[in-house]
Design an enzyme around this catalytic site. Structure first.
Site, PDB file in Angstrom:
ATOM      1  CG  ASP A 141      -1.364  -1.336   1.600  1.00 32.96           C
ATOM      2  OD1 ASP A 141      -1.184  -1.738   2.759  1.00 32.96           O
ATOM      3  OD2 ASP A 141      -1.889  -2.006   0.701  1.00 32.96           O
ATOM      4  CD  GLN A 176      12.226  -3.965 -10.127  1.00 31.72           C
ATOM      5  OE1 GLN A 176      11.727  -4.180  -9.036  1.00 31.72           O
ATOM      6  NE2 GLN A 176      11.929  -4.679 -11.184  1.00 31.72           N
ATOM      7  CB  CYS A 189      10.918  -8.300  -2.533  1.00 32.77           C
ATOM      8  SG  CYS A 189      12.231  -7.843  -3.691  1.00 32.77           S
ATOM      9  N   GLY A 229      13.816  -9.826  -5.810  1.00 35.33           N
ATOM     10  CA  GLY A 229      15.029  -9.682  -4.999  1.00 35.33           C
ATOM     11  C   GLY A 229      15.894  -8.512  -5.399  1.00 35.33           C
ATOM     12  CB  ILE A 230      16.383  -6.207  -7.862  1.00 37.31           C
ATOM     13  CG1 ILE A 230      15.115  -6.205  -8.714  1.00 37.31           C
ATOM     14  CG2 ILE A 230      17.301  -7.345  -8.261  1.00 37.31           C
ATOM     15  CD1 ILE A 230      15.376  -6.034 -10.215  1.00 37.31           C
ATOM     16  N   GLY A 231      14.061  -4.880  -5.982  1.00 39.58           N
ATOM     17  CA  GLY A 231      13.364  -3.617  -5.706  1.00 39.58           C
ATOM     18  C   GLY A 231      13.242  -3.310  -4.225  1.00 39.58           C
ATOM     19  NE  ARG A 232       7.385  -4.991  -3.124  1.00 36.73           N
ATOM     20  CZ  ARG A 232       6.183  -5.512  -2.944  1.00 36.73           C
ATOM     21  NH1 ARG A 232       5.898  -6.138  -1.819  1.00 36.73           N
ATOM     22  NH2 ARG A 232       5.260  -5.413  -3.882  1.00 36.73           N
TER      23      ARG A 232
END
Length: 376
Positions: free
Chosen positions: A272, A351, A307, A310-313
């Site tokens: 969210d 990302q 996540c 495995g790169i953004g969050r």
């Protein structure tokens, strides 16, 4: 293009959807999923795709016309392994004092420009030309950079597939080696490999920053309700605690007569996140994990963070952890430097431009908390 990937195949997002700028100012639900379509059919390098803005048509034209360049100078003409990109990642720096940090955190344009100038350093899928590897990757264009990948030990060293997991070691604050492992959310096919890695690397903590499903599957439920055995490793749930923004599971792992404790922080409130006011829960999680890490046995290995891809969050969490330490010990932060360092070891870390902004917001908030404590 759209129809090929679009509505005929449920579960495979329409490419227009996939690539359009998120509607919300910060954090769109699909941020992590931007690479789910089959990028290869566009004949665009992953590096270019991640950095593009505009419509699919312009994407195809921009990226494929001879000698084309992207507005910020890092486009498809640079392969991810291009020397210039690597040099940029080794040298990129922008040290911010507290007042510069607060100003910059709300300067969307400057942050977007800095983000788009920074090479992603994705791996060329051709580097991993092994039969059967497809089953071990959640997204076929998000692959572990070879020099820092976690190699699973196996009886048969020549058997590449059994050494492979989509995971990389990452440096922590001050160049601490192998402080973290960033990895994709395990799939049904890789749950056993994941637990082999947890045991092999003596990981004390797992940080999971995704729901099991968000529009489609993001992560397999790789842990048991009470107990299960994977690859000879017996995994038992000891306690489950529900906090406001995450749940904490404590496991015992047993293998070959040895027993260890493992904590899993499952952070579910990310999807969210459309505004910076979601910064406090992430900071709280970072601090909880730091505390748990300090209390773990001295022989413990890296903290695993995942996540979906495995790169953004994952990149946001690890960068925030490193930068909080930098702010405490040096009184300044270098968010660009940290992003570059992470991307050298795992392409694509942090990302999207929105995530890059978010990390600035989180650090800005953290600095205010710190100076507030000092004033008191």
């Amino acid at each position: 293009i759209e129809n090929k990937h679009g509505h005929e195949k449920p579960g495979n997002k329409d490419l227009m959807d996939l690539e359009a700028e998120p509607q919300t100012p910060v954090f769109d639900l699909s941020l992590d999923t931007r690479t789910e379509g089959d990028i290869t059919t566009l004949s665009v390098t992953p590096v270019g795709l991640q950095e593009r803005r505009g419509s699919n048509v312009s994407l195809t034209l921009d990226m494929c016309s001879p000698g084309c360049t992207e507005p910020y100078g890092y486009g498809a003409q640079l392969s991810p392994r291009d020397q210039t990109a690597k040099e940029y990642l080794r040298e990129g720096t922008n040290t911010l004092t507290p007042s510069q940090l607060h100003t910059r955190a709300i300067d969307d344009q400057a942050l977007q420009a800095e983000f788009y100038e920074t090479p992603m350093n994705f791996v060329d899928p051709k580097e991993y030309n092994y039969p059967g590897l497809v089953r071990k990757n959640r997204y076929k264009t998000i692959l572990p950079n070879a020099h820092s990948r976690v190699i699973l030990r196996t009886a048969d060293e020549d058997e590449f597939l059994s050494t492979y997991i989509n995971a990389n070691y990452l440096q922590g604050y001050g160049g601490e080696e192998r402080a973290y492992i960033a990895t994709q959310g395990p799939t049904v096919n890789t749950v056993g490999d994941f637990w082999r890695m947890v045991w092999q690397e003596r990981c004390p903590i797992i940080v999971m920053i995704t729901n099991l499903e968000e529009k489609n599957e993001k992560c397999a439920e790789y842990w048991p309700e009470d107990s299960v055995t994977h690859e000879g490793i017996e995994i038992k749930v000891v306690t489950v605690t529900q906090e406001d923004d995450y749940s904490l599971r404590v496991f015992t792992l047993k293998f070959g007569g040895e027993e260890r404790s493992l904590r899993q922080y499952w952070y579910t409130s990310w999807p969210d996140q459309k505004t910076p006011d979601k910064a406090p829960p992430l900071l709280e999680l970072v601090e909880e994990v730091e505390q748990a890490r300090a209390e773990a046995p001295p022989t413990s290995g890296p903290v695993i963070v995942h996540c979906s891809a495995g790169i953004g969050r994952t990149g946001c969490f690890i960068a925030t952890s490193i930068l909080c330490k930098q702010l405490r010990s040096e009184g300044v932060v270098d968010i660009l430097r940290t992003t570059c360092q992470l991307r050298l070891d795992r392409g694509g870390m942090i990302q999207t431009g929105e995530q890059y902004q978010f990390v600035h917001h989180v650090l800005s908030l953290y600095e205010k908390q710190l100076s507030h404590i000092v004033e008191e």
